[in-house]
Write an enzyme that holds these catalytic residues in place. Structure first.
Site, PDB file in Angstrom:
ATOM      1  N   VAL A 190       0.838  -1.195   0.000  1.00 11.66           N
ATOM      2  CA  VAL A 190       0.000   0.000   0.000  1.00 11.66           C
ATOM      3  C   VAL A 190       0.877   1.252   0.000  1.00 11.66           C
ATOM      4  O   VAL A 190       2.040   1.221   0.381  1.00 11.66           O
ATOM      5  CB  VAL A 190      -0.935   0.017   1.227  1.00 11.66           C
ATOM      6  CG1 VAL A 190      -1.880  -1.156   1.181  1.00 11.66           C
ATOM      7  CG2 VAL A 190      -0.140   0.008   2.536  1.00 11.66           C
ATOM      8  N   VAL A 234       4.019   4.981  -3.498  1.00 12.29           N
ATOM      9  CA  VAL A 234       4.911   4.393  -4.485  1.00 12.29           C
ATOM     10  C   VAL A 234       4.195   3.293  -5.260  1.00 12.29           C
ATOM     11  O   VAL A 234       4.294   3.202  -6.487  1.00 12.29           O
ATOM     12  CB  VAL A 234       6.190   3.849  -3.827  1.00 12.29           C
ATOM     13  CG1 VAL A 234       7.067   3.147  -4.858  1.00 12.29           C
ATOM     14  CG2 VAL A 234       6.977   4.978  -3.164  1.00 12.29           C
ATOM     15  N   GLU A 238      -2.564  -8.488  -2.035  1.00 14.41           N
ATOM     16  CA  GLU A 238      -3.356  -8.391  -0.802  1.00 14.41           C
ATOM     17  C   GLU A 238      -4.497  -7.397  -0.931  1.00 14.41           C
ATOM     18  O   GLU A 238      -5.637  -7.665  -0.567  1.00 14.41           O
ATOM     19  CB  GLU A 238      -2.472  -7.927   0.357  1.00 14.41           C
ATOM     20  CG  GLU A 238      -1.344  -8.840   0.717  1.00 14.41           C
ATOM     21  CD  GLU A 238      -0.368  -8.139   1.627  1.00 14.41           C
ATOM     22  OE1 GLU A 238      -0.282  -8.544   2.804  1.00 14.41           O
ATOM     23  OE2 GLU A 238       0.305  -7.196   1.181  1.00 14.41           O
ATOM     24  N   ILE A 245      11.715   0.730   5.356  1.00 12.61           N
ATOM     25  CA  ILE A 245      12.199   1.861   6.141  1.00 12.61           C
ATOM     26  C   ILE A 245      13.660   2.124   5.811  1.00 12.61           C
ATOM     27  O   ILE A 245      14.073   3.263   5.601  1.00 12.61           O
ATOM     28  CB  ILE A 245      12.002   1.600   7.642  1.00 12.61           C
ATOM     29  CG1 ILE A 245      10.497   1.629   7.978  1.00 12.61           C
ATOM     30  CG2 ILE A 245      12.760   2.633   8.486  1.00 12.61           C
ATOM     31  CD1 ILE A 245      10.177   1.242   9.407  1.00 12.61           C
ATOM     32  N   ASN A 260       4.412  -0.068  11.637  1.00 11.44           N
ATOM     33  CA  ASN A 260       3.143  -0.764  11.440  1.00 11.44           C
ATOM     34  C   ASN A 260       3.298  -2.268  11.685  1.00 11.44           C
ATOM     35  O   ASN A 260       2.674  -2.831  12.545  1.00 11.44           O
ATOM     36  CB  ASN A 260       2.604  -0.513  10.023  1.00 11.44           C
ATOM     37  CG  ASN A 260       2.222   0.933   9.789  1.00 11.44           C
ATOM     38  OD1 ASN A 260       1.691   1.586  10.680  1.00 11.44           O
ATOM     39  ND2 ASN A 260       2.489   1.437   8.603  1.00 11.44           N
ATOM     40  N   GLY A 313       2.275  -8.392   4.873  1.00  8.87           N
ATOM     41  CA  GLY A 313       2.463  -9.487   3.936  1.00  8.87           C
ATOM     42  C   GLY A 313       3.762  -9.415   3.165  1.00  8.87           C
ATOM     43  O   GLY A 313       4.009 -10.266   2.303  1.00  8.87           O
ATOM     44  N   LYS A 360      13.134  12.710   6.755  1.00  9.64           N
ATOM     45  CA  LYS A 360      13.292  13.847   7.677  1.00  9.64           C
ATOM     46  C   LYS A 360      14.169  14.945   7.066  1.00  9.64           C
ATOM     47  O   LYS A 360      15.104  15.446   7.699  1.00  9.64           O
ATOM     48  CB  LYS A 360      13.876  13.391   9.018  1.00  9.64           C
ATOM     49  CG  LYS A 360      13.035  12.384   9.770  1.00  9.64           C
ATOM     50  CD  LYS A 360      11.755  12.976  10.294  1.00  9.64           C
ATOM     51  CE  LYS A 360      10.980  11.975  11.155  1.00  9.64           C
ATOM     52  NZ  LYS A 360       9.700  12.509  11.644  1.00  9.64           N
TER      53      LYS A 360
END
Length: 504
Positions: free
Chosen positions: A271, A274, A295, A365, A385, A389, A409
Site C-alpha cells: 500500500v 509508491v 493483498e 524503512i 506498522n 504481507g 526527515k
C-alpha cells in the site's frame, strides 16, 4: 424482513439487536477477533459500543481490557477508539493506527507482529490462546445461514470457525452485488493432513463464494449502514514517480531478457504512494493482459482494470480512496469476474506465491549495504506498522523489489545505512532495491559487490562517500573477514548519531 432484505435466515433474524447489547457479550480479559483488512470490512458499531463500556468501567475503577485479533489494520473507530480508552492489552497481527502505535511503543499494549499468511495457522495451533468472541461484518445473511462477505475477507473464516461466540454486523453500505466476488477456501488443514492447494492461475476458484458460521454460536446481529475508512491518496510525488519509472523500465528489461512474458507475471504491490505510482506507470506502459495476485486493491489497480490492461486481480481486500470507492459502487457488476477476494491465508500463501511466479513490490524503512531490509522498526526499537504481507511475498516471489526514498526527515536520515537496525528481510530474500537515486539489482552478487552497487545506485549523494569509507575501512581493519565487511563498533553509529543529534 430486517435490513432491507439483508438478513433472510429465519433462524438468525430474531437475533438482531443493538450494538450496545451485542457489546455486552465481551468481558474483561477476553480475546476478540474482528473483521477488517486495511480499512475495509471492519465492524462499524460494536467496537464503539465496547469502548463506551470500557470507559465507564475504568471510571468506576474497574479493569476492562481485551486482546484484539484482526486480518490487518482497521480504522480509527476501532483500533484508535479502543486504544484511546486504554482497552487493549494485546494486538495482532498488524496495526496502522497512530494512537495504538504510541501505546505499543510505550509498552502498554503487547503487540504480536506476524506474517499475515501465518496468523490463521498460529491461531489454529493455539499460540494466541482461545478466541472468545468474533465480530465480523458481512453484506448479507442468506436464508440458509450462509454469509455474503463484504469488502474484505482477511481472517474472517478462521475467526468464525474458532470463536466461542459470534456477533455479526450486517452493513447495508456494502453492495449487495458483492455476492459472487469471493472465494473462501476451507481446505487448509493442519499438518500432516494437508493436500496441495489446487490453484494455478490468479483467478482460479478453489472454494466457496460464502462464509460459514454455526448458527448456534451467533449471539447477536447488528444492522449498520456505514462506509469503510476510505482514506484519500496523496498524488505521487516526484520521488515516487522516479522510482516507478525505474521499476517499470526494469520490468521491460526482464521481458527483453526472456525472463518473463510480455504480459508480465502476476503482480503484488504493497500500500501507499509508491505502489500507486507504479500502477500509474504501468498504465502508460506497453504491457497488456496483466494479472495481479496481491493483498489489497488500491486505486491504481482499479485504474488498470478500467483501462483493460489488467485482466484480473485476486486479493483479500479493497483499499480504495473515496474517489475509487465511488467508481466501484457506481457499477460493481462491471468488476464481477475480474476481481476475486480470498482469505489472507490464501492471498498471501507462500506455496501459491512461489507457484505463480509473483512479482512483488513492497516498501521499506531502510536497507543496508548488503541488502538486508528493515520494513517495520524506526531506529531499531519503535514499531511503525508491522511486517504485514511483505515477507510472505518477498521470500517466495519470482522477483521482488523493495522501494523507499533515499532519505527521510529532510535528509537527516539515510535510508541506506551500514547495517539495518532491525532485520525483517535478509539479504538472501531481497532481489532489487529502488530509491529515487536509482535501482540496484542484487541478484547473483557477492556481499561486497552488492555494497558497491547499492552505494552507487541507491544511496543519496550526501551519504555515498561515508558509506564507501565505511566499507573500505572495514576491509582494511579486518583483512580475514572481508566476505561481509563490518566495523562492529561503528555499525549503528549513524542511528546513534540521529538519536543524539537529530541527524545521521
Amino acid at each position: 424482513m430486517a435490513a432491507a432484505g439483508r438478513i433472510t435466515c429465519p433462524v438468525l433474524v430474531d437475533r438482531v439487536t443493538t450494538a450496545e447489547e451485542a457489546a455486552r457479550h465481551v468481558e474483561h480479559g477476553m480475546s476478540v477477533g474482528i473483521s477488517g483488512f486495511t480499512g475495509a470490512g471492519y465492524p462499524k458499531a460494536v467496537p464503539g459500543a465496547l469502548a463506551e463500556r470500557m470507559e465507564a468501567a475504568h471510571a468506576r475503577g474497574e479493569e476492562f481490557r481485551v486482546g484484539l485479533w484482526s486480518g490487518a489494520s482497521t480504522a480509527p473507530e476501532v483500533d484508535g477508539r479502543l486504544a484511546d480508552v486504554h482497552g487493549l492489552d494485546k494486538r495482532l497481527p498488524y496495526n496502522g493506527d497512530p494512537t495504538l502505535r504510541r501505546l505499543i511503543n510505550a509498552g502498554e499494549v503487547d503487540y504480536v507482529d506476524a506474517h499475515l499468511s501465518h496468523s490463521a495457522q498460529q491461531a489454529w495451533f493455539g499460540f494466541y490462546g482461545p478466541l472468545d468472541v468474533a465480530v465480523v461484518e458481512v453484506a448479507a445473511v442468506l436464508p440458509n445461514g450462509l454469509l455474503v462477505p463484504g469488502s474484505s475477507v482477511g481472517n474472517n473464516k478462521t475467526w468464525l470457525d474458532q470463536a466461542e461466540k459470534v456477533i455479526l454486523e450486517v452493513n447495508s453500505w456494502q453492495p449487495r452485488d458483492l455476492e459472487g466476488f469471493h472465494d473462501v477456501y476451507h481446505g487448509t488443514a493442519l499438518p500432516p493432513h494437508r493436500i496441495p492447494i489446487q490453484l494455478t492461475h490468479p483467478m482460479q476458484r478453489i472454494g466457496d463464494p460464502y462464509l460459514r458460521v454455526d448458527p448456534a454460536k451467533v449471539v447477536a446481529i447488528v444492522e449498520t449502514d456505514a462506509p469503510d475508512r476510505n482514506s484519500p491518496f496523496d498524488p505521487p510525488d516526484e520521488a515516487s514517480r522516479r522510482m516507478a519509472e525505474l521499476l517499470v523500465d526494469f520490468l521491460r528489461h526482464e521481458v527483453a531478457a526472456g525472463r518473463m512474458p510480455p504480459s508480465l507475471l502476476p503482480l503484488q504491490s504493497g500500500v501507499g504512494n509508491v505502489a500507486n505510482a507504479v500502477m500509474e506507470g504501468l498504465l502508460d506502459a506497453e504491457f497488456e493482459g496483466m494479472t495481479a495476485f496481491t493483498e489489497v486493491i488500491q486505486d491504481g489497480l482499479l485504474d488498470l482494470l478500467d483501462s483493460g490492461k489488467l485482466a484480473a486481480v485476486s486479493a483479500t481486500s479493497f483499499g480504495l480512496s473515496p474517489v475509487g470507492v465511488r467508481r466501484f459502487l457506481d457499477n460493481p457488476g462491471s468488476y464481477k469476474g475480474r476481481v476475486l477476494l480470498r482469505s489472507q491465508e490464501i492471498s498471501n500463501h507462500p506455496e501459491l506465491v512461489r507457484r505463480l511466479g509473483v512479482v512483488a513490490i513492497n516498501g521499506m524503512i531502510e536497507a543496508d549495504l548488503y541488502g538486508n531490509v528493515n520494513s517495520t522498526h524506526v531506529m531499531g526499537s519503535a514499531i511503525m506498522n508491522g511486517i504485514g504481507g511483505s515477507g510472505d511475498f518477498a521470500r517466495n516471489a519470482y522477483l521482488n523489489f523493495f522501494v523507499s526514498p533515499s532519505t527521510a526527515k529532510g535528509g537527516a536520515i539515510s535510508s541506506i545505512v551500514p547495517m539495518v537496525s532491525h532485520v525483517d528481510h535478509t539479504e538472501h530474500d531481497v532481489h532489487v532495491l529502488v530509491t529515487e537515486q536509482g535501482l540496484a539489482d542484487l541478484r547473483g552478487l557477492s556481499p561486497t559487490d552488492r555494497a558497491e552497487r547499492v552505494i552507487a545506485h541507491c544511496a543519496h549523494p550526501d551519504y555515498r562517500d561515508r558509506l564507501t569509507d565505511y566499507v573500505e575501512r572495514a576491509k582494511a581493519e579486518r583483512p580475514n573477514a572481508r566476505h561481509t565487511p563490518h566495523l562492529l563498533g561503528e555499525a549503528f553509529a549513524w542511528h546513534l548519531s540521529y538519536l543524539e543529534t537529530g541527524h545521521m
